[in-house]
Design a protein around this motif. Structure first.
Motif, PDB file in Angstrom:
ATOM      1  N   MET A   1      -6.307   5.797 -44.709  1.00  0.00           N
ATOM      2  CA  MET A   1      -7.197   5.000 -43.908  1.00  0.00           C
ATOM      3  C   MET A   1      -8.626   5.279 -44.362  1.00  0.00           C
ATOM      4  O   MET A   1      -9.042   6.415 -44.495  1.00  0.00           O
ATOM      5  CB  MET A   1      -7.003   5.394 -42.431  1.00  0.00           C
ATOM      6  CG  MET A   1      -7.844   4.630 -41.483  1.00  0.00           C
ATOM      7  SD  MET A   1      -7.653   5.137 -39.746  1.00  0.00           S
ATOM      8  CE  MET A   1      -5.901   5.036 -39.506  1.00  0.00           C
ATOM      9  N   LYS A   2      -9.373   4.227 -44.595  1.00  0.00           N
ATOM     10  CA  LYS A   2     -10.757   4.369 -45.041  1.00  0.00           C
ATOM     11  C   LYS A   2     -11.671   4.566 -43.834  1.00  0.00           C
ATOM     12  O   LYS A   2     -11.343   4.205 -42.717  1.00  0.00           O
ATOM     13  CB  LYS A   2     -11.186   3.119 -45.814  1.00  0.00           C
ATOM     14  CG  LYS A   2     -10.427   2.923 -47.105  1.00  0.00           C
ATOM     15  CD  LYS A   2     -10.906   1.690 -47.808  1.00  0.00           C
ATOM     16  CE  LYS A   2     -10.120   1.487 -49.091  1.00  0.00           C
ATOM     17  NZ  LYS A   2     -10.537   0.295 -49.801  1.00  0.00           N
ATOM     18  N   GLU A   3     -12.859   5.123 -44.126  1.00  0.00           N
ATOM     19  CA  GLU A   3     -13.798   5.310 -43.029  1.00  0.00           C
ATOM     20  C   GLU A   3     -14.450   3.987 -42.667  1.00  0.00           C
ATOM     21  O   GLU A   3     -14.545   3.076 -43.472  1.00  0.00           O
ATOM     22  CB  GLU A   3     -14.833   6.373 -43.368  1.00  0.00           C
ATOM     23  CG  GLU A   3     -15.702   6.099 -44.561  1.00  0.00           C
ATOM     24  CD  GLU A   3     -16.646   7.254 -44.825  1.00  0.00           C
ATOM     25  OE1 GLU A   3     -17.859   7.014 -44.758  1.00  0.00           O
ATOM     26  OE2 GLU A   3     -16.176   8.364 -45.077  1.00  0.00           O
ATOM     27  N   MET A   4     -14.891   3.911 -41.424  1.00  0.00           N
ATOM     28  CA  MET A   4     -15.462   2.677 -40.895  1.00  0.00           C
ATOM     29  C   MET A   4     -16.973   2.653 -41.134  1.00  0.00           C
ATOM     30  O   MET A   4     -17.532   3.541 -41.775  1.00  0.00           O
ATOM     31  CB  MET A   4     -15.166   2.584 -39.398  1.00  0.00           C
ATOM     32  CG  MET A   4     -13.700   2.593 -39.062  1.00  0.00           C
ATOM     33  SD  MET A   4     -12.850   1.103 -39.516  1.00  0.00           S
ATOM     34  CE  MET A   4     -13.069   0.144 -38.065  1.00  0.00           C
TER      35      MET A   4
ATOM     36  N   VAL B   1     -11.644   9.823 -33.980  1.00  0.00           N
ATOM     37  CA  VAL B   1     -12.234  10.448 -35.172  1.00  0.00           C
ATOM     38  C   VAL B   1     -11.499   9.990 -36.440  1.00  0.00           C
ATOM     39  O   VAL B   1     -12.123   9.683 -37.455  1.00  0.00           O
ATOM     40  CB  VAL B   1     -12.221  11.989 -35.046  1.00  0.00           C
ATOM     41  CG1 VAL B   1     -12.567  12.656 -36.361  1.00  0.00           C
ATOM     42  CG2 VAL B   1     -13.173  12.435 -33.959  1.00  0.00           C
ATOM     43  N   PHE B   2     -10.169   9.917 -36.386  1.00  0.00           N
ATOM     44  CA  PHE B   2      -9.402   9.473 -37.549  1.00  0.00           C
ATOM     45  C   PHE B   2      -9.707   8.015 -37.884  1.00  0.00           C
ATOM     46  O   PHE B   2      -9.779   7.651 -39.055  1.00  0.00           O
ATOM     47  CB  PHE B   2      -7.899   9.661 -37.316  1.00  0.00           C
ATOM     48  CG  PHE B   2      -7.398  10.992 -37.775  1.00  0.00           C
ATOM     49  CD1 PHE B   2      -6.860  11.149 -39.039  1.00  0.00           C
ATOM     50  CD2 PHE B   2      -7.488  12.097 -36.956  1.00  0.00           C
ATOM     51  CE1 PHE B   2      -6.419  12.378 -39.477  1.00  0.00           C
ATOM     52  CE2 PHE B   2      -7.051  13.327 -37.379  1.00  0.00           C
ATOM     53  CZ  PHE B   2      -6.512  13.472 -38.649  1.00  0.00           C
TER      54      PHE B   2
ATOM     55  N   THR C   1      -8.984   9.139 -42.961  1.00  0.00           N
ATOM     56  CA  THR C   1      -7.996  10.211 -43.020  1.00  0.00           C
ATOM     57  C   THR C   1      -8.494  11.423 -43.801  1.00  0.00           C
ATOM     58  O   THR C   1      -8.305  12.560 -43.374  1.00  0.00           O
ATOM     59  CB  THR C   1      -6.697   9.687 -43.649  1.00  0.00           C
ATOM     60  OG1 THR C   1      -6.260   8.562 -42.898  1.00  0.00           O
ATOM     61  CG2 THR C   1      -5.613  10.735 -43.630  1.00  0.00           C
ATOM     62  N   ASN C   2      -9.133  11.188 -44.928  1.00  0.00           N
ATOM     63  CA  ASN C   2      -9.532  12.316 -45.777  1.00  0.00           C
ATOM     64  C   ASN C   2     -10.529  13.236 -45.093  1.00  0.00           C
ATOM     65  O   ASN C   2     -10.390  14.462 -45.110  1.00  0.00           O
ATOM     66  CB  ASN C   2     -10.113  11.800 -47.098  1.00  0.00           C
ATOM     67  CG  ASN C   2      -9.064  11.086 -47.925  1.00  0.00           C
ATOM     68  OD1 ASN C   2      -7.879  11.383 -47.814  1.00  0.00           O
ATOM     69  ND2 ASN C   2      -9.500  10.128 -48.720  1.00  0.00           N
TER      70      ASN C   2
ATOM     71  N   SER D   1      -1.174   9.321 -39.910  1.00  0.00           N
ATOM     72  CA  SER D   1      -2.288   8.939 -40.776  1.00  0.00           C
ATOM     73  C   SER D   1      -2.038   9.367 -42.215  1.00  0.00           C
ATOM     74  O   SER D   1      -2.455   8.676 -43.145  1.00  0.00           O
ATOM     75  CB  SER D   1      -3.596   9.539 -40.266  1.00  0.00           C
ATOM     76  OG  SER D   1      -3.634  10.935 -40.503  1.00  0.00           O
ATOM     77  N   GLN D   2      -1.359  10.480 -42.416  1.00  0.00           N
ATOM     78  CA  GLN D   2      -1.042  10.904 -43.780  1.00  0.00           C
ATOM     79  C   GLN D   2       0.023  10.015 -44.404  1.00  0.00           C
ATOM     80  O   GLN D   2      -0.006   9.767 -45.591  1.00  0.00           O
ATOM     81  CB  GLN D   2      -0.580  12.370 -43.779  1.00  0.00           C
ATOM     82  CG  GLN D   2      -1.692  13.343 -43.487  1.00  0.00           C
ATOM     83  CD  GLN D   2      -1.210  14.757 -43.300  1.00  0.00           C
ATOM     84  OE1 GLN D   2      -0.020  15.011 -43.178  1.00  0.00           O
ATOM     85  NE2 GLN D   2      -2.146  15.693 -43.233  1.00  0.00           N
ATOM     86  N   MET D   3       0.949   9.529 -43.588  1.00  0.00           N
ATOM     87  CA  MET D   3       1.969   8.597 -44.107  1.00  0.00           C
ATOM     88  C   MET D   3       1.325   7.295 -44.528  1.00  0.00           C
ATOM     89  O   MET D   3       1.691   6.715 -45.535  1.00  0.00           O
ATOM     90  CB  MET D   3       3.043   8.346 -43.054  1.00  0.00           C
ATOM     91  CG  MET D   3       3.945   9.513 -42.813  1.00  0.00           C
ATOM     92  SD  MET D   3       5.118   9.257 -41.472  1.00  0.00           S
ATOM     93  CE  MET D   3       5.898   7.750 -41.947  1.00  0.00           C
ATOM     94  N   GLU D   4       0.353   6.827 -43.766  1.00  0.00           N
ATOM     95  CA  GLU D   4      -0.325   5.586 -44.067  1.00  0.00           C
ATOM     96  C   GLU D   4      -1.161   5.718 -45.336  1.00  0.00           C
ATOM     97  O   GLU D   4      -1.315   4.763 -46.092  1.00  0.00           O
ATOM     98  CB  GLU D   4      -1.198   5.177 -42.883  1.00  0.00           C
ATOM     99  CG  GLU D   4      -1.794   3.796 -42.958  1.00  0.00           C
ATOM    100  CD  GLU D   4      -3.155   3.771 -43.630  1.00  0.00           C
ATOM    101  OE1 GLU D   4      -3.466   2.743 -44.240  1.00  0.00           O
ATOM    102  OE2 GLU D   4      -3.866   4.773 -43.588  1.00  0.00           O
TER     103      GLU D   4
END
Length: 147
Positions: free
Chosen positions: A1-4, A51-52, A57-58, A142-145
């Motif tokens: 997942m990328k940051e917003m 927060v995620f 995710t990173n 989130s790690q699976m995604e």
């Protein structure tokens, strides 16, 4: 997942602490008001989900690790078992007459935080357990995604 975007990250920074405080309020007052450990734990875990979503995710994995959440979940479950099954009535009597919890309440639920005896510590342990379990699920998903 990328940051917003910066706006979403700013709102997350503003709302994270109030979400945690409200969740802890629900956990601590669960034996005298509607709510309790489960509801408060989910509210606090919602802050982790926020927060995620906002930071991706990173970056969020640097702040919350699945290993720490699993350890916290295990510790809360063991402490709950000890307080509920092994301590039981003796622990409730031990805690009730201390400076922390005060004297035994008179009447039916006078509305003090210490009026529940051992229910207060049990609500806190359930809140920690639910927070850690839901946060662990968020981290794993989130790690699976991300893969």
């Amino acid at each position: 997942m990328k940051e917003m975007s910066t706006i979403v990250k700013s709102i997350t920074s503003l709302m994270y602490i109030p979400i945690l405080v409200f969740g802890m309020y629900i956990i601590i007052h669960g034996h005298i008001l509607p709510g309790g450990g489960f509801q408060g734990g989910v509210i606090v875990a919602t802050g982790v989900a926020l927060v995620f979503i906002a930071y991706g995710t990173n970056k969020a994995n640097q702040w919350f690790s699945s290993k720490a959440m699993f350890s916290l979940m295990s510790l809360a479950a063991v402490l709950y078992f000890i307080v509920k099954n092994i301590g039981g009535k003796r622990l409730s009597e031990f805690l009730l007459e201390t400076e922390i919890f005060g004297p035994a309440p008179v009447g039916i639920n006078p509305g003090f935080i210490d009026s529940g005896g051992v229910l207060g510590p049990l609500n806190i342990l359930v809140g920690i357990l639910v927070f850690a379990a839901v946060s662990y699920a968020i981290i794993v998903l989130s790690q699976m995604e991300a893969e």
